[in-house]
Design a protein around this motif. Sequence first.
Motif, mmCIF file in Angstrom:
data_model
loop_
_atom_site.group_PDB
_atom_site.id
_atom_site.type_symbol
_atom_site.label_atom_id
_atom_site.label_comp_id
_atom_site.label_asym_id
_atom_site.label_seq_id
_atom_site.Cartn_x
_atom_site.Cartn_y
_atom_site.Cartn_z
ATOM 1 N N ARG A 48 0.843 -1.185 0.000
ATOM 2 C CA ARG A 48 0.000 0.000 0.000
ATOM 3 C C ARG A 48 0.881 1.239 0.000
ATOM 4 N NH1 ARG A 48 -5.022 -0.952 4.223
ATOM 5 N NH2 ARG A 48 -5.443 -3.105 3.707
ATOM 6 N N SER A 49 0.362 2.309 -0.595
ATOM 7 C CA SER A 49 1.128 3.553 -0.634
ATOM 8 C C SER A 49 1.344 4.086 0.770
ATOM 9 C CB SER A 49 0.373 4.584 -1.474
ATOM 10 O OG SER A 49 0.903 5.855 -1.303
ATOM 11 N N MET A 50 2.507 4.677 0.980
ATOM 12 C CA MET A 50 2.777 5.262 2.280
ATOM 13 C C MET A 50 1.848 6.434 2.549
ATOM 14 S SD MET A 50 5.124 3.391 3.494
ATOM 15 C CE MET A 50 5.563 4.336 4.926
ATOM 16 N N TYR A 51 1.293 7.031 1.470
ATOM 17 C CA TYR A 51 0.352 8.133 1.662
ATOM 18 C C TYR A 51 -0.844 7.649 2.458
ATOM 19 C CZ TYR A 51 -3.200 11.584 0.547
ATOM 20 O OH TYR A 51 -4.190 12.508 0.632
ATOM 21 N N MET B 168 -1.586 3.830 29.112
ATOM 22 C CA MET B 168 -1.762 5.186 29.602
ATOM 23 C C MET B 168 -1.505 6.253 28.536
ATOM 24 S SD MET B 168 -2.752 4.825 32.693
ATOM 25 C CE MET B 168 -2.520 6.470 33.362
ATOM 26 N N ARG B 169 -1.019 5.874 27.361
ATOM 27 C CA ARG B 169 -0.671 6.895 26.374
ATOM 28 C C ARG B 169 -1.916 7.659 25.917
ATOM 29 N NH1 ARG B 169 1.236 2.208 22.387
ATOM 30 N NH2 ARG B 169 -0.718 1.070 22.381
ATOM 31 N N SER B 170 -1.735 8.939 25.734
ATOM 32 C CA SER B 170 -2.808 9.810 25.281
ATOM 33 C C SER B 170 -2.161 11.028 24.634
ATOM 34 C CB SER B 170 -3.692 10.224 26.459
ATOM 35 O OG SER B 170 -4.752 11.065 26.040
ATOM 36 N N PHE B 171 -2.366 11.197 23.319
ATOM 37 C CA PHE B 171 -1.702 12.297 22.629
ATOM 38 C C PHE B 171 -2.354 12.573 21.276
ATOM 39 C CE2 PHE B 171 0.532 8.496 21.129
ATOM 40 C CZ PHE B 171 0.657 8.720 19.769
ATOM 41 N N THR B 172 -2.009 13.716 20.718
ATOM 42 C CA THR B 172 -2.353 14.044 19.339
ATOM 43 C C THR B 172 -1.053 14.307 18.595
ATOM 44 O OG1 THR B 172 -2.550 16.408 19.831
ATOM 45 C CG2 THR B 172 -4.561 15.080 19.988
ATOM 46 N N ALA B 173 -1.084 14.164 17.284
ATOM 47 C CA ALA B 173 0.111 14.398 16.475
ATOM 48 C C ALA B 173 -0.308 14.630 15.035
ATOM 49 C CB ALA B 173 1.070 13.215 16.568
ATOM 50 N N THR B 174 0.634 15.164 14.249
ATOM 51 C CA THR B 174 0.455 15.312 12.812
ATOM 52 C C THR B 174 1.284 14.246 12.125
ATOM 53 O OG1 THR B 174 0.121 17.700 12.977
ATOM 54 C CG2 THR B 174 0.754 16.835 10.828
ATOM 55 N N LEU B 175 0.667 13.474 11.235
ATOM 56 C CA LEU B 175 1.385 12.469 10.474
ATOM 57 C C LEU B 175 1.785 13.049 9.133
ATOM 58 C CD1 LEU B 175 0.742 8.714 10.198
ATOM 59 C CD2 LEU B 175 1.080 10.038 8.113
ATOM 60 N N VAL B 176 3.093 13.040 8.865
ATOM 61 C CA VAL B 176 3.638 13.585 7.621
ATOM 62 C C VAL B 176 4.142 12.431 6.769
ATOM 63 C CG1 VAL B 176 5.370 15.104 6.599
ATOM 64 C CG2 VAL B 176 4.300 15.719 8.775
ATOM 65 N N ASN B 177 3.760 12.417 5.499
ATOM 66 C CA ASN B 177 4.251 11.414 4.562
ATOM 67 C C ASN B 177 5.539 11.917 3.920
ATOM 68 O OD1 ASN B 177 1.929 9.274 4.216
ATOM 69 N ND2 ASN B 177 0.939 11.279 4.310
ATOM 70 N N GLY C 182 13.420 11.589 0.805
ATOM 71 C CA GLY C 182 13.326 12.279 2.083
ATOM 72 C C GLY C 182 12.572 13.584 2.082
ATOM 73 N N LYS C 183 11.926 13.949 0.962
ATOM 74 C CA LYS C 183 11.203 15.214 0.908
ATOM 75 C C LYS C 183 9.780 15.058 1.425
ATOM 76 C CE LYS C 183 9.962 18.978 -2.269
ATOM 77 N NZ LYS C 183 10.003 19.460 -3.679
ATOM 78 N N ASP C 184 9.320 16.047 2.214
ATOM 79 C CA ASP C 184 7.949 16.014 2.723
ATOM 80 C C ASP C 184 6.944 16.080 1.590
ATOM 81 O OD1 ASP C 184 9.180 16.129 5.148
ATOM 82 O OD2 ASP C 184 8.143 17.923 5.865
ATOM 83 N N MET C 185 5.884 15.273 1.702
ATOM 84 C CA MET C 185 4.754 15.383 0.791
ATOM 85 C C MET C 185 3.781 16.402 1.370
ATOM 86 S SD MET C 185 4.211 11.367 -0.201
ATOM 87 C CE MET C 185 2.891 11.713 -1.375
ATOM 88 N N PRO C 186 2.985 17.068 0.512
ATOM 89 C CA PRO C 186 2.097 18.130 1.014
ATOM 90 C C PRO C 186 0.984 17.630 1.923
ATOM 91 C CG PRO C 186 1.687 17.695 -1.312
ATOM 92 C CD PRO C 186 2.928 16.942 -0.952
ATOM 93 N N SER C 187 0.593 16.372 1.775
ATOM 94 C CA SER C 187 -0.513 15.851 2.573
ATOM 95 C C SER C 187 -0.090 15.651 4.022
ATOM 96 C CB SER C 187 -0.998 14.518 2.003
ATOM 97 O OG SER C 187 0.061 13.581 2.019
ATOM 98 N N GLY D 120 8.663 7.267 3.765
ATOM 99 C CA GLY D 120 8.177 6.778 5.048
ATOM 100 C C GLY D 120 7.127 7.690 5.644
ATOM 101 N N ILE D 121 6.985 7.623 6.948
ATOM 102 C CA ILE D 121 6.044 8.465 7.681
ATOM 103 C C ILE D 121 6.744 8.977 8.934
ATOM 104 C CG2 ILE D 121 3.925 7.390 6.835
ATOM 105 C CD1 ILE D 121 3.843 5.721 9.384
ATOM 106 N N GLU D 122 6.237 10.086 9.467
ATOM 107 C CA GLU D 122 6.835 10.684 10.654
ATOM 108 C C GLU D 122 5.753 11.400 11.448
ATOM 109 O OE1 GLU D 122 11.034 12.322 10.502
ATOM 110 O OE2 GLU D 122 9.873 14.179 10.616
ATOM 111 N N LEU D 123 5.797 11.275 12.771
ATOM 112 C CA LEU D 123 4.871 11.996 13.638
ATOM 113 C C LEU D 123 5.534 13.280 14.111
ATOM 114 C CD1 LEU D 123 3.146 9.334 15.934
ATOM 115 C CD2 LEU D 123 2.658 9.960 13.571
ATOM 116 N N ARG D 124 4.841 14.386 13.925
ATOM 117 C CA ARG D 124 5.353 15.679 14.369
ATOM 118 C C ARG D 124 4.299 16.389 15.217
ATOM 119 N NH1 ARG D 124 7.833 17.721 8.566
ATOM 120 N NH2 ARG D 124 9.174 15.898 8.197
ATOM 121 N N ASP D 125 4.727 17.446 15.889
ATOM 122 C CA ASP D 125 3.821 18.211 16.757
ATOM 123 C C ASP D 125 3.103 17.296 17.739
ATOM 124 O OD1 ASP D 125 4.474 20.483 15.215
ATOM 125 O OD2 ASP D 125 2.913 19.991 13.775
ATOM 126 N N LEU D 126 3.825 16.328 18.265
ATOM 127 C CA LEU D 126 3.221 15.379 19.201
ATOM 128 C C LEU D 126 2.973 16.071 20.540
ATOM 129 C CD1 LEU D 126 4.277 11.680 19.590
ATOM 130 C CD2 LEU D 126 3.521 13.025 21.543
#
Length: 225
Positions: free
Chosen positions: A2-5, A28-37, A42-47, A172-178
């Motif tokens: 499946r596409s990483m998108y 116990m984990r509880s959080f919000t984050a932005t998932l970046v494709n 290594g370049k960020d995708m706009p989505s 790949g994918i990356e979590l930011r603004d966690l």
Amino acid sequence: MRSMYWLSGAILFTAPLALAQTPEAASMRSFTATLVNIAPGGKDMPSKQRLTVRGDMMNFRSGDELGGILLDFSQGKTWILIPPEKVAIESAFTRSLDFPLSLILTDASGNPCGKEPTLKCTREGEETAVGRPTVKWRLVQTNRDQTTYTATLWVDPKLSTLVRLTLEKGEGIELRDLREGPVEDAFVQFPAGFTKVDEKNLRHEDEPAPTPKPKKKGTPPTKKP
């Protein structure tokens, strides 16, 4: 695959942190984050998508409204939420690089492979990734045809959560603004009033209706009771 998108900060090499996995980390984990494709190279995708997590429940969506995909890691189930029809399309999932979202939450062991037999994870030390102390893992996925895919994963032991996944070509994918803390119940609970529909019972509009099997010649007609 499946596409990483379908689904900031450089890695800083540090001295070993002796990161410990606490048994209560997953529950116990509880959080919000932005998932970046991340695209190959290594370049960020706009989505960008939003994640909301509490315990073993994770909501993945494009905006701030209820919808998207709800995943229950304790049951290995996903629901595609369609709010206008109040329908939730249900399917099962296993940990796989074919579906990167399935790897984001780990159990309390912190091993991103879990007990999935097609995956093998090897711990490679500790690093800081996206500003958080993490354990680095090397993952190898062996498919039925014996082809293999490899990936590098960084898991935050405090939250038992993957924060970065990188494939061989750099995508790949990356979590930011966690952001840790309480989250809205609506995003991490099965929505009230929604009807569950099994994915196996759905037929796409462009798929032909199943053709009845022809009867064998000489087969006597079915007798009525």
